[in-house]
Design an enzyme around this catalytic site. Sequence first.
Site, PDB file in Angstrom:
ATOM      1  N   ASP A 139      -5.799  -5.937   5.691  1.00 43.51           N
ATOM      2  CA  ASP A 139      -6.948  -5.295   5.059  1.00 43.51           C
ATOM      3  C   ASP A 139      -8.006  -6.337   4.719  1.00 43.51           C
ATOM      4  O   ASP A 139      -9.197  -6.170   4.995  1.00 43.51           O
ATOM      5  CB  ASP A 139      -6.481  -4.562   3.801  1.00 43.51           C
ATOM      6  CG  ASP A 139      -7.548  -3.651   3.230  1.00 43.51           C
ATOM      7  OD1 ASP A 139      -8.564  -3.427   3.899  1.00 43.51           O
ATOM      8  OD2 ASP A 139      -7.357  -3.165   2.100  1.00 43.51           O
TER       9      ASP A 139
ATOM     10  N   TYR B 261       0.795  -1.223   0.000  1.00 42.40           N
ATOM     11  CA  TYR B 261       0.000   0.000   0.000  1.00 42.40           C
ATOM     12  C   TYR B 261       0.828   1.274   0.000  1.00 42.40           C
ATOM     13  O   TYR B 261       0.275   2.371   0.090  1.00 42.40           O
ATOM     14  CB  TYR B 261      -0.953   0.002   1.199  1.00 42.40           C
ATOM     15  CG  TYR B 261      -2.140  -0.926   1.041  1.00 42.40           C
ATOM     16  CD1 TYR B 261      -2.158  -1.914   0.067  1.00 42.40           C
ATOM     17  CD2 TYR B 261      -3.236  -0.822   1.875  1.00 42.40           C
ATOM     18  CE1 TYR B 261      -3.221  -2.764  -0.067  1.00 42.40           C
ATOM     19  CE2 TYR B 261      -4.319  -1.674   1.746  1.00 42.40           C
ATOM     20  CZ  TYR B 261      -4.302  -2.648   0.765  1.00 42.40           C
ATOM     21  OH  TYR B 261      -5.371  -3.488   0.640  1.00 42.40           O
TER      22      TYR B 261
ATOM     23  N   LYS C 104       3.020 -15.072   4.568  1.00 45.20           N
ATOM     24  CA  LYS C 104       3.126 -15.919   3.388  1.00 45.20           C
ATOM     25  C   LYS C 104       4.605 -16.205   3.151  1.00 45.20           C
ATOM     26  O   LYS C 104       5.129 -16.108   2.031  1.00 45.20           O
ATOM     27  CB  LYS C 104       2.484 -15.236   2.163  1.00 45.20           C
ATOM     28  CG  LYS C 104       2.324 -16.144   0.949  1.00 45.20           C
ATOM     29  CD  LYS C 104       1.329 -17.271   1.156  1.00 45.20           C
ATOM     30  CE  LYS C 104       1.154 -18.087  -0.126  1.00 45.20           C
ATOM     31  NZ  LYS C 104       0.267 -19.242   0.073  1.00 45.20           N
TER      32      LYS C 104
ATOM     33  N   ASP D 151      -3.488 -18.043   3.519  1.00 43.89           N
ATOM     34  CA  ASP D 151      -4.611 -18.769   2.930  1.00 43.89           C
ATOM     35  C   ASP D 151      -5.214 -19.752   3.929  1.00 43.89           C
ATOM     36  O   ASP D 151      -6.442 -19.896   4.018  1.00 43.89           O
ATOM     37  CB  ASP D 151      -4.216 -19.460   1.620  1.00 43.89           C
ATOM     38  CG  ASP D 151      -2.811 -20.038   1.648  1.00 43.89           C
ATOM     39  OD1 ASP D 151      -1.994 -19.621   2.482  1.00 43.89           O
ATOM     40  OD2 ASP D 151      -2.522 -20.914   0.817  1.00 43.89           O
TER      41      ASP D 151
END
Length: 335
Positions: free
Chosen positions: A228, A123, A171, A204
């Site tokens: 987010d 971002y 991740k 995930d």
Amino acid sequence: MYNIVRIPGDGIGTEITKAVTDILEAAGAQINWIECEAGEATYKKTGNPLPDETIEAMQEHRIALKGPLTTPVGAGFRSINVALRQKFNLYSNIRPAHSLPNIESPFRSVDLVLFRENTQGLYIGKEHWVDDEEHAESIAVVTRDASKKIITAAFEYAQKNNRKKVTLVHKANILKLTTGLFLQIGKEVSEKYPDIVFEDLIVDNMAMQMVLNPQRFDVIVTTNLFGDILSDLASGLVGGLGVTGAANIGDDAAMFEAVHGSAPDIAGQGKANPTALLFSALMMLEYLDEYRLAEKIRSAVYTVLQDHKDECTPDVGGQGSTQTYTEAICKLLRD
């Protein structure tokens, strides 16, 4: 008396901000509001969606309550919200999700708090075209300093609020340098809090676990993009963005906001639910160490949701309006 910047925002912002202000006043909150502007309506009026006067007021008073903003198309801003967070280094985005009485949801007893790093990741907006707009690239930034700040904030919150576990989401199996660094720092910070259980989950898997068994989670901490997404997912577990609050906190400034949209389609119709902004205001009171006052208001909200459902707004199954819902809460507080 607290001096607090108030930014009503766009669409339903004016209505829900007035409702929250009325409720705080009925509860006896000692607040001097510094009225400021931002958003699409401000851009149409002044040519600037984030006026210098608003920035200066934030710089002086260091705390704000903000309604939903619409970032105008073509105004030179990717996001007014992002601009405010980065300007005042509000690195900690805190999004609680608690099950509420009489709110329709397939889940019960959800009680989690998500900490999202607010200033880095994808971002930061570092994007560029490669090969004549046939190939675009975006750069994510993760630093040791920013990661340590948000992860420490999550552990400090857990310790202060008698929370038992912190789950770090990453991740690192694929993004080995960026989220790998985030995970590494999480493990380092966790060693300073031996009484708090620490776990890490790949994002995930985390998303799946949150919809299978959200009750297993307590405090969650993650990077900007993952936070987010997962914070909206968490809101969905307890009734949606209209009933969950949010805080943006830095070392010496804070902004409390409704994270739902400005809903221009229902503006002025008395249908807007002020609960999300109200819960954000309760986080603001807690930031000011006004815990008893925050709990007093929260108790009134729960009572109205449980025992006065007809007076609630239609989005939570009521037959009332913004005004009837606000008045029901205010009456309990005054009585």
